[in-house]
Write a protein that holds these residues in place. Structure first.
Motif, PDB file in Angstrom:
ATOM      1  N   ARG A 111      -7.754   2.284  -1.416  1.00 22.57           N
ATOM      2  CA  ARG A 111      -7.276   2.370  -0.026  1.00 22.57           C
ATOM      3  C   ARG A 111      -6.094   1.424   0.185  1.00 22.57           C
ATOM      4  O   ARG A 111      -5.117   1.781   0.853  1.00 22.57           O
ATOM      5  CB  ARG A 111      -8.407   2.041   0.950  1.00 22.57           C
ATOM      6  N   SER A 112      -6.166   0.229  -0.375  1.00 21.11           N
ATOM      7  CA  SER A 112      -5.067  -0.730  -0.233  1.00 21.11           C
ATOM      8  C   SER A 112      -3.769  -0.157  -0.782  1.00 21.11           C
ATOM      9  O   SER A 112      -2.714  -0.237  -0.146  1.00 21.11           O
ATOM     10  CB  SER A 112      -5.425  -2.034  -0.949  1.00 21.11           C
ATOM     11  N   ALA A 113      -3.831   0.441  -1.952  1.00 22.45           N
ATOM     12  CA  ALA A 113      -2.633   1.007  -2.578  1.00 22.45           C
ATOM     13  C   ALA A 113      -2.086   2.192  -1.781  1.00 22.45           C
ATOM     14  O   ALA A 113      -0.883   2.295  -1.545  1.00 22.45           O
ATOM     15  CB  ALA A 113      -2.956   1.436  -4.014  1.00 22.45           C
ATOM     16  N   VAL A 114      -2.972   3.079  -1.343  1.00 21.66           N
ATOM     17  CA  VAL A 114      -2.544   4.262  -0.590  1.00 21.66           C
ATOM     18  C   VAL A 114      -1.980   3.865   0.769  1.00 21.66           C
ATOM     19  O   VAL A 114      -0.960   4.405   1.214  1.00 21.66           O
ATOM     20  CB  VAL A 114      -3.714   5.263  -0.444  1.00 21.66           C
ATOM     21  N   TYR A 115      -2.632   2.915   1.441  1.00 20.09           N
ATOM     22  CA  TYR A 115      -2.144   2.476   2.751  1.00 20.09           C
ATOM     23  C   TYR A 115      -0.779   1.819   2.629  1.00 20.09           C
ATOM     24  O   TYR A 115       0.071   1.967   3.510  1.00 20.09           O
ATOM     25  CB  TYR A 115      -3.130   1.522   3.415  1.00 20.09           C
ATOM     26  N   SER A 116      -0.550   1.093   1.547  1.00 26.68           N
ATOM     27  CA  SER A 116       0.750   0.467   1.339  1.00 26.68           C
ATOM     28  C   SER A 116       1.829   1.538   1.174  1.00 26.68           C
ATOM     29  O   SER A 116       2.916   1.447   1.758  1.00 26.68           O
ATOM     30  CB  SER A 116       0.702  -0.431   0.099  1.00 26.68           C
ATOM     31  N   GLN A 117       1.527   2.551   0.385  1.00 27.08           N
ATOM     32  CA  GLN A 117       2.483   3.649   0.199  1.00 27.08           C
ATOM     33  C   GLN A 117       2.718   4.394   1.516  1.00 27.08           C
ATOM     34  O   GLN A 117       3.849   4.739   1.857  1.00 27.08           O
ATOM     35  CB  GLN A 117       1.979   4.609  -0.877  1.00 27.08           C
ATOM     36  N   SER A 118       1.659   4.626   2.270  1.00 26.45           N
ATOM     37  CA  SER A 118       1.785   5.300   3.562  1.00 26.45           C
ATOM     38  C   SER A 118       2.665   4.486   4.507  1.00 26.45           C
ATOM     39  O   SER A 118       3.539   5.034   5.188  1.00 26.45           O
ATOM     40  CB  SER A 118       0.397   5.502   4.174  1.00 26.45           C
ATOM     41  N   PHE A 119       2.449   3.179   4.554  1.00 21.70           N
ATOM     42  CA  PHE A 119       3.254   2.319   5.419  1.00 21.70           C
ATOM     43  C   PHE A 119       4.724   2.385   5.022  1.00 21.70           C
ATOM     44  O   PHE A 119       5.604   2.503   5.883  1.00 21.70           O
ATOM     45  CB  PHE A 119       2.757   0.870   5.349  1.00 21.70           C
ATOM     46  N   THR A 120       4.995   2.328   3.722  1.00 26.07           N
ATOM     47  CA  THR A 120       6.386   2.386   3.243  1.00 26.07           C
ATOM     48  C   THR A 120       7.034   3.700   3.656  1.00 26.07           C
ATOM     49  O   THR A 120       8.187   3.720   4.109  1.00 26.07           O
ATOM     50  CB  THR A 120       6.427   2.213   1.713  1.00 26.07           C
TER      51      THR A 120
END
Length: 191
Positions: free
Chosen positions: A161-170
């Motif tokens: 989730r941390s990795a996906v949320y970071s990509q989503s935010f970017t």
């Protein structure tokens, strides 16, 4: 989807558990449960597994069978805005204290109902603002950004989730900022 569920029986079991309970009629009378386990860590370094829920103070009302099809696509948001304009809404932050043998690495497995539940605070919504100024839109809701005293568990979903949320935010940060489909009174375009 059928092939995925056959290959992941734990997901099929979780969906059955979710569908066994009625959905609430709106955001205001819904209870929100964490998917993942975390660890509360004391000053001596001892930790205990926990999960938490935001339990509504409003009486539960199940969703009517035709509720979603009979209304505008933003009906849940519109109802929440109208309700907060009448009076504040509250949820209790309930922490469930796990036992050493409770699974912390599988969000699809519920803990037994007899675990200790502690009411540690109240969350109140007393007004609604639009996301226009970026007060919510430009935030990365990373589950691994934790305060002192709370640590991640061994749940592999936390890192995913941390990795996906970071990509989503970017990706969101690079998008043109469009007006929200949900209008609030402060935008001057409320319904």
């Amino acid at each position: 989807m059928k092939a995925f569920l056959a290959a992941h029986p734990e997901t099929a079991r979780a969906i059955q558990l979710i569908n066994a309970k009625p959905f609430s009629s709106g955001f205001a009378n819904a209870t929100y449960n964490s998917l993942d386990a975390f660890r509360f860590v004391n000053a001596a370094g001892a930790s205990m597994p926990v999960r938490w829920s935001m339990v509504t103070a409003e009486p539960f009302e199940p969703e009517a069978p035709d509720q979603a099809t009979a209304q505008d696509k933003n009906y849940l948001f519109d109802a929440l805005i109208a309700r907060v304009e009448q009076a504040p809404l509250q949820w209790h932050l309930i922490v469930t204290i796990g036992q050493p043998d409770d699974p912390t690495n599988d969000a699809t497995t519920p803990w037994p109902d007899n675990r200790e539940h502690v009411d540690v605070g109240t969350f109140t919504i007393d007004h609604i603002e639009s996301e226009t100024p970026g007060n919510c839109r430009d935030v990365n809701f990373d589950p691994l950004v934790l305060p002192f005293g709370i640590a991640p568990s061994d749940d592999p979903l936390l890192s995913a989730r941390s990795a996906v949320y970071s990509q989503s935010f970017t990706r969101r940060a690079g998008e043109k900022k469009e007006p929200s489909a949900v209008q609030t009174p402060d935008t001057g375009m409320g319904k």
